[in-house]
Motif scaffolding. Structure first.
Motif, PDB file in Angstrom:
ATOM      1  N   LYS A  42       0.833  -1.216   0.000  1.00 60.65           N
ATOM      2  CA  LYS A  42       0.000   0.000   0.000  1.00 60.65           C
ATOM      3  C   LYS A  42       0.865   1.262   0.000  1.00 60.65           C
ATOM      4  O   LYS A  42       0.628   2.190  -0.775  1.00 60.65           O
ATOM      5  CB  LYS A  42      -0.901  -0.042   1.230  1.00 60.65           C
ATOM      6  N   GLU A  43       1.874   1.252   0.869  1.00 58.03           N
ATOM      7  CA  GLU A  43       2.701   2.457   0.978  1.00 58.03           C
ATOM      8  C   GLU A  43       3.534   2.716  -0.266  1.00 58.03           C
ATOM      9  O   GLU A  43       4.085   3.791  -0.441  1.00 58.03           O
ATOM     10  CB  GLU A  43       3.601   2.366   2.225  1.00 58.03           C
ATOM     11  N   ASN A  44       3.593   1.713  -1.132  1.00 59.10           N
ATOM     12  CA  ASN A  44       4.358   1.892  -2.381  1.00 59.10           C
ATOM     13  C   ASN A  44       3.444   1.879  -3.617  1.00 59.10           C
ATOM     14  O   ASN A  44       3.926   1.713  -4.738  1.00 59.10           O
ATOM     15  CB  ASN A  44       5.448   0.821  -2.474  1.00 59.10           C
ATOM     16  N   GLY A  45       2.133   2.030  -3.382  1.00 61.71           N
ATOM     17  CA  GLY A  45       1.183   2.155  -4.489  1.00 61.71           C
ATOM     18  C   GLY A  45       0.999   0.881  -5.284  1.00 61.71           C
ATOM     19  O   GLY A  45       0.644   0.924  -6.464  1.00 61.71           O
ATOM     20  N   LEU A  46       1.250  -0.279  -4.674  1.00 67.44           N
ATOM     21  CA  LEU A  46       1.084  -1.558  -5.375  1.00 67.44           C
ATOM     22  C   LEU A  46      -0.103  -2.317  -4.792  1.00 67.44           C
ATOM     23  O   LEU A  46      -0.533  -2.035  -3.665  1.00 67.44           O
ATOM     24  CB  LEU A  46       2.360  -2.408  -5.252  1.00 67.44           C
ATOM     25  N   VAL A  47      -0.604  -3.268  -5.563  1.00 65.74           N
ATOM     26  CA  VAL A  47      -1.745  -4.076  -5.091  1.00 65.74           C
ATOM     27  C   VAL A  47      -1.507  -5.551  -5.407  1.00 65.74           C
ATOM     28  O   VAL A  47      -0.717  -5.888  -6.296  1.00 65.74           O
ATOM     29  CB  VAL A  47      -3.082  -3.637  -5.773  1.00 65.74           C
ATOM     30  N   VAL A  48      -2.213  -6.405  -4.658  1.00 68.73           N
ATOM     31  CA  VAL A  48      -2.170  -7.842  -4.953  1.00 68.73           C
ATOM     32  C   VAL A  48      -2.957  -8.083  -6.233  1.00 68.73           C
ATOM     33  O   VAL A  48      -4.104  -7.659  -6.349  1.00 68.73           O
ATOM     34  CB  VAL A  48      -2.795  -8.662  -3.788  1.00 68.73           C
ATOM     35  N   LEU A  49      -2.336  -8.755  -7.204  1.00 69.15           N
ATOM     36  CA  LEU A  49      -3.025  -9.063  -8.464  1.00 69.15           C
ATOM     37  C   LEU A  49      -3.420 -10.537  -8.522  1.00 69.15           C
ATOM     38  O   LEU A  49      -4.395 -10.887  -9.176  1.00 69.15           O
ATOM     39  CB  LEU A  49      -2.125  -8.695  -9.652  1.00 69.15           C
ATOM     40  N   GLU A  50      -2.644 -11.381  -7.856  1.00 67.21           N
ATOM     41  CA  GLU A  50      -2.987 -12.810  -7.784  1.00 67.21           C
ATOM     42  C   GLU A  50      -2.555 -13.347  -6.437  1.00 67.21           C
ATOM     43  O   GLU A  50      -1.399 -13.163  -6.041  1.00 67.21           O
ATOM     44  CB  GLU A  50      -2.224 -13.606  -8.855  1.00 67.21           C
ATOM     45  N   GLU A  51      -3.467 -14.010  -5.742  1.00 68.90           N
ATOM     46  CA  GLU A  51      -3.104 -14.649  -4.479  1.00 68.90           C
ATOM     47  C   GLU A  51      -2.508 -16.009  -4.786  1.00 68.90           C
ATOM     48  O   GLU A  51      -2.981 -16.714  -5.673  1.00 68.90           O
ATOM     49  CB  GLU A  51      -4.332 -14.800  -3.591  1.00 68.90           C
ATOM     50  N   MET A  52      -1.476 -16.359  -4.042  1.00 66.51           N
ATOM     51  CA  MET A  52      -0.829 -17.660  -4.249  1.00 66.51           C
ATOM     52  C   MET A  52      -0.972 -18.499  -2.964  1.00 66.51           C
ATOM     53  O   MET A  52      -2.019 -18.493  -2.369  1.00 66.51           O
ATOM     54  CB  MET A  52       0.625 -17.453  -4.675  1.00 66.51           C
ATOM     55  N   ASP A  53       0.109 -19.194  -2.537  1.00 68.73           N
ATOM     56  CA  ASP A  53       0.004 -20.119  -1.390  1.00 68.73           C
ATOM     57  C   ASP A  53      -0.163 -19.420  -0.034  1.00 68.73           C
ATOM     58  O   ASP A  53       0.367 -18.336   0.184  1.00 68.73           O
ATOM     59  CB  ASP A  53       1.281 -20.968  -1.261  1.00 68.73           C
ATOM     60  N   TYR A  54      -0.837 -20.134   0.883  1.00 68.31           N
ATOM     61  CA  TYR A  54      -0.926 -19.722   2.297  1.00 68.31           C
ATOM     62  C   TYR A  54       0.409 -20.082   2.952  1.00 68.31           C
ATOM     63  O   TYR A  54       0.920 -21.192   2.789  1.00 68.31           O
ATOM     64  CB  TYR A  54      -2.095 -20.462   2.962  1.00 68.31           C
ATOM     65  N   ILE A  55       0.956 -19.142   3.698  1.00 67.37           N
ATOM     66  CA  ILE A  55       2.263 -19.325   4.344  1.00 67.37           C
ATOM     67  C   ILE A  55       2.100 -19.229   5.862  1.00 67.37           C
ATOM     68  O   ILE A  55       1.330 -18.410   6.346  1.00 67.37           O
ATOM     69  CB  ILE A  55       3.234 -18.189   3.912  1.00 67.37           C
ATOM     70  N   SER A  56       2.831 -20.066   6.572  1.00 65.43           N
ATOM     71  CA  SER A  56       2.919 -19.933   8.030  1.00 65.43           C
ATOM     72  C   SER A  56       4.178 -20.666   8.462  1.00 65.43           C
ATOM     73  O   SER A  56       4.824 -21.320   7.642  1.00 65.43           O
ATOM     74  CB  SER A  56       1.688 -20.531   8.709  1.00 65.43           C
ATOM     75  N   THR A  57       4.492 -20.583   9.748  1.00 68.47           N
ATOM     76  CA  THR A  57       5.693 -21.245  10.243  1.00 68.47           C
ATOM     77  C   THR A  57       5.426 -22.743  10.389  1.00 68.47           C
ATOM     78  O   THR A  57       4.409 -23.133  10.945  1.00 68.47           O
ATOM     79  CB  THR A  57       6.096 -20.629  11.601  1.00 68.47           C
ATOM     80  N   ARG A  58       6.339 -23.552   9.876  1.00 71.38           N
ATOM     81  CA  ARG A  58       6.155 -25.012   9.899  1.00 71.38           C
ATOM     82  C   ARG A  58       7.329 -25.690  10.615  1.00 71.38           C
ATOM     83  O   ARG A  58       8.431 -25.132  10.683  1.00 71.38           O
ATOM     84  CB  ARG A  58       6.078 -25.580   8.470  1.00 71.38           C
ATOM     85  N   LEU A  59       7.052 -26.916  11.061  1.00 73.88           N
ATOM     86  CA  LEU A  59       8.116 -27.739  11.633  1.00 73.88           C
ATOM     87  C   LEU A  59       8.503 -28.790  10.596  1.00 73.88           C
ATOM     88  O   LEU A  59       7.630 -29.492  10.073  1.00 73.88           O
ATOM     89  CB  LEU A  59       7.624 -28.403  12.916  1.00 73.88           C
ATOM     90  N   ILE A  60       9.786 -28.849  10.283  1.00 75.76           N
ATOM     91  CA  ILE A  60      10.264 -29.832   9.308  1.00 75.76           C
ATOM     92  C   ILE A  60      11.283 -30.754   9.975  1.00 75.76           C
ATOM     93  O   ILE A  60      11.940 -30.367  10.960  1.00 75.76           O
ATOM     94  CB  ILE A  60      10.901 -29.159   8.061  1.00 75.76           C
ATOM     95  N   VAL A  61      11.382 -31.970   9.444  1.00 77.82           N
ATOM     96  CA  VAL A  61      12.254 -32.969  10.067  1.00 77.82           C
ATOM     97  C   VAL A  61      13.107 -33.640   8.997  1.00 77.82           C
ATOM     98  O   VAL A  61      12.621 -33.951   7.900  1.00 77.82           O
ATOM     99  CB  VAL A  61      11.399 -34.031  10.817  1.00 77.82           C
ATOM    100  N   ASN A  62      14.364 -33.885   9.347  1.00 76.32           N
ATOM    101  CA  ASN A  62      15.280 -34.627   8.476  1.00 76.32           C
ATOM    102  C   ASN A  62      14.766 -36.063   8.339  1.00 76.32           C
ATOM    103  O   ASN A  62      14.351 -36.673   9.332  1.00 76.32           O
ATOM    104  CB  ASN A  62      16.689 -34.598   9.095  1.00 76.32           C
TER     105      ASN A  62
END
Ligand code: PRP
Length: 208
Positions: free
Chosen positions: A165-185
């Motif tokens: 917003k502060e840079n005059g841009l807008v979302v044109l396409e929504e992509m994946d939902y992101i959040s913090t995940r736990l990953i394991v080797n």
């Protein structure tokens, strides 16, 4: 109990992750988001925490330098690391989006230039749409690129939307939902299964 090594992402989500870790009842002396120290232990040294750059967390886990990682889904997708993703910590919620100037059309027969910190994610998204793109890899302040003609669009994470917003841009396409995940080797999941499961259970209880 064998010691487990846990890689934590430095930066934006670190404070929420550290808070959640403390709520498991484990205490890591001197662990706070602004610390310059990189290795920490809990009191009985059953958990070793290493503090690394977010995009490196999946690499540490894939290579077995850490058994477990806690990191944003954005970095997991970008790294393309071969790891198990076992838990959504439901913190650091945001989304990937294609953004640009208001009214700009994303679909085009022309090759588009996309500025991003996440070139693999951007390539995969546009490949699915059959759109030819060129990526410009930036390490931050990505919103500047379309404003100064470095790119047509950006692919970036959007949390509150205020940077766009502060840079005059807008979302044109929504992509994946992101959040913090736990990953394991993958090997640790087999060889340290009790320790890994115990840690996951501690985190789950802390989340409740
Ligand atoms: C991230 C991202 C966006 C901004 C989105 O950048 O790249 O620029 O946050 O958040 P918002 O929707 O709440 O405004 P970060 O703060 O990590 O800084 P950077 O530009 O230096 O990468």
């Amino acid at each position: 109990m064998e010691q487990i090594t846990l890689a934590l992402a430095k930066g934006r989500p670190a404070s929420s992750t550290i808070k959640l870790l403390e709520e498991t009842g484990e205490h890591f002396s001197e662990l706070h988001e602004d610390s310059r120290k990189l290795v920490f232990y809990n009191e009985d040294k059953t958990i070793k925490v290493i503090f690394v750059k977010a995009l490196d967390v999946p690499t540490y886990v894939e290579k077995g330098a850490a058994d477990i990682g806690i990191v944003g889904k954005d970095n997991i997708l970008e790294s393309q690391a071969d790891v198990y993703e076992l838990l959504d910590l439901k913190i650091g919620k945001c989304m990937f989006a294609v953004a640009g100037k208001p009214g700009q059309k994303v679909d085009s027969n022309q090759k588009l230039t996309i500025a991003t910190k996440y070139p693999n994610v951007a390539k995969k998204h546009f490949k699915k749409k059959g759109q030819d793109i060129e990526t410009v890899k930036l390490n931050g302040s990505v919103e500047l690129a379309p404003l100064i003609g470095l790119s047509d669009f950006i692919v970036d994470i959007v949390e509150t939307g205020s940077t766009l917003k502060e840079n005059g841009l807008v979302v044109l396409e929504e992509m994946d939902y992101i959040s913090t995940r736990l990953i394991v080797n993958k090997a640790s999941f087999a060889t340290k299964s009790a320790e890994v499961q115990n840690f996951i259970n501690q985190l789950k209880s802390a989340m409740e």
